[in-house]
Design a protein around this motif. Structure first.
Motif: not given
Length: 450
Positions: A61-65, A115-116, A125-130, A145-154
């Motif tokens: 899970i990655s969210v802005p904290r 992860a924050d 992306v770095q947190a989810q890769q870990r 953030s949709s920019a985060v969502a698009v990056a995690l899509n990829k």
């Protein structure tokens, strides 16, 4: 054949494991397991089967904290955590959405890491890769953030690990940036525009002059375009200025000065999170509100609480969920009561969205009978009616977007509020199917399963 090399779908694997292991590590197959099943061995993909070998599976899970979206990120996180708790204990609310769930998903308990993201794509992306590499995450989630969502899509498509999207309002998330390994259940710019557009034309009439405030990334640009396109085409409205600001802007004076000089009659604020709070508060101090009508085409959780009901009084907004929907939908009522009991406040739509995303993921996995990623994806793509907090919903196979209603709310006068959280009244629940573009209209090409 060594047991560790038998990569069958989970139901078949469970039969094999129950059968036991014979001499020299050979598998003793019960009569019910036909030999041809062994020919259907599947090579590892993503974190499967390593991530499902034990009695639990891991979720990243990655969210802005921290940062401008932190308040909304914490609300979203609480929805995820409550859903995990309910899935692990087989709570009746989860079973109403995912009837095959007992305790855990396919009998496996859910564990998770947080992860924050700070609403920054690279950090998410770095947190989810870990989480994928070190914890063998079987599913990842995040957004706000949709920019985060698009990056995690990829990332999800590259790593072949399912991404169930948290909050993301950009058309691109299930449009041009859609992926086979990504799904999204919440509403987005195009559906928000088509839901709120008719309400605005009825309330304010045609041929109005509108000023837009737009955050400078995919969410802001696509929401602004969708809303402006609808109002221009159907109501003859004119965008007299579009003030584009960076994420986390500390001051909106220059943008508001331009709006004040634009001749606008309506202020359409597309900013989100703390940016929406600051820009709205400063618009009031500049004297633009209530001189101009304020419109929030994509509702921001906690906005009314932060800016005050006197500012949101009479303001129209499109949203995913509001807690008074419990008066109409029994599951929503149970969710609101359960959430409030645990966290001490009524859930905003970020928490609702997060809970529903996990509940629907559990349903998809249980329906597939397997954690094998292509099977889970095909489960999402198998049309069927599903229960939710806003009535019956279903997944659209072509772009993995949930077909769900959009809720239109209007801000209440302070004197009309029944309690300290009664900021909005629901004025319309707009069915989702008619709000959506054609599946390929925004360039969705989801890619491969393997």
């Amino acid at each position: 054949m060594p047991e560790r090399n038998v990569l069958l779908p989970e139901p078949s694997r469970r039969k094999v494991l129950r059968a036991g292991v014979g001499a020299a590590g050979s598998v003793l197959l019960p009569a019910s397991v036909a030999l041809p099943a062994l020919a259907e061995e599947r090579p590892p993909i993503g974190t499967w089967p390593a991530g499902v070998k034990g009695d639990s599976v891991f979720i990243g899970i990655s969210v802005p904290r921290t940062g401008t979206y932190a308040v909304q990120g914490e609300d979203e996180l609480k929805g995820y955590q409550l859903a995990i708790e309910h899935i692990n204990e087989g709570h009746p609310l989860i079973k109403a959405i995912s009837p095959k769930t007992t305790k855990g998903v396919l009998g496996k308990q859910l564990k998770y890491g947080v992860a924050d993201s700070a609403a920054k794509p690279n950090e998410a992306v770095q947190a989810q890769q870990r989480f994928i590499t070190e914890n063998k995450a079987i599913m990842i989630t995040g957004g706000t953030s949709s920019a985060v969502a698009v990056a995690l899509n990829k990332l999800a498509q590259r790593e072949k690990v399912l991404f169930v999207c948290g909050i993301s309002g950009s058309n691109d998330t299930t449009g041009k940036d859609c992926v086979r390994y990504g799904v999204r259940q919440n509403f987005y710019g195009h559906t928000a525009a088509n839901a709120i557009g008719p309400v605005l034309l009825k309330a304010y009439g045609k041929n109005r002059k509108a000023a837009f405030m737009t955050p400078d990334y995919t969410y802001g640009h696509t929401v602004t375009k969708s809303v402006n396109d609808y109002l221009t085409k159907n109501g003859g409205w004119t965008m007299v200025t579009n003030q584009v600001s960076p994420l986390g802007a500390p001051d909106y004076s220059s943008y508001l000065t331009n709006i004040a000089n634009s001749g606008a009659e309506v202020l359409v604020n597309v900013n989100w999170g703390h940016d929406a709070v600051l820009s709205t508060q400063q618009a009031k101090r500049f004297g633009l509100l209530p001189k101009m009508k304020l419109v929030i085409p994509y509702q921001i959780p906690f906005l009314a609480r932060e800016v005050g009901a006197d500012v949101t009084d009479g303001v129209y907004a499109a949203t995913d969920f509001w807690w008074t929907l419990g008066d109409k939908f029994p599951l929503a009522k149970t969710f609101v009561e359960t959430f409030e009991k645990k966290y001490g406040y009524k859930p905003e739509w970020g928490a609702e969205n997060a809970y529903m995303e996990f509940a629907l993921w559990a349903e998809a996995v249980e329906h597939a009978g397997s954690f094998y990623p292509p099977d889970v994806i095909k489960s999402y793509e198998s049309p069927r009616k599903l229960n939710s907090f806003v009535g019956e919903v279903s997944w659209r196979p072509e772009d993995h977007q949930l077909i769900r209603p959009v809720v239109i709310v209007r801000g209440k006068k302070p004197s009309a509020m029944r309690n300290k959280e009664d900021f909005w009244e629901v004025v319309e629940i707009v069915p989702g199917a008619g709000l959506m573009q054609a599946p390929n209209a925004f360039g969705c090409n989801p890619g491969t399963y393997t």
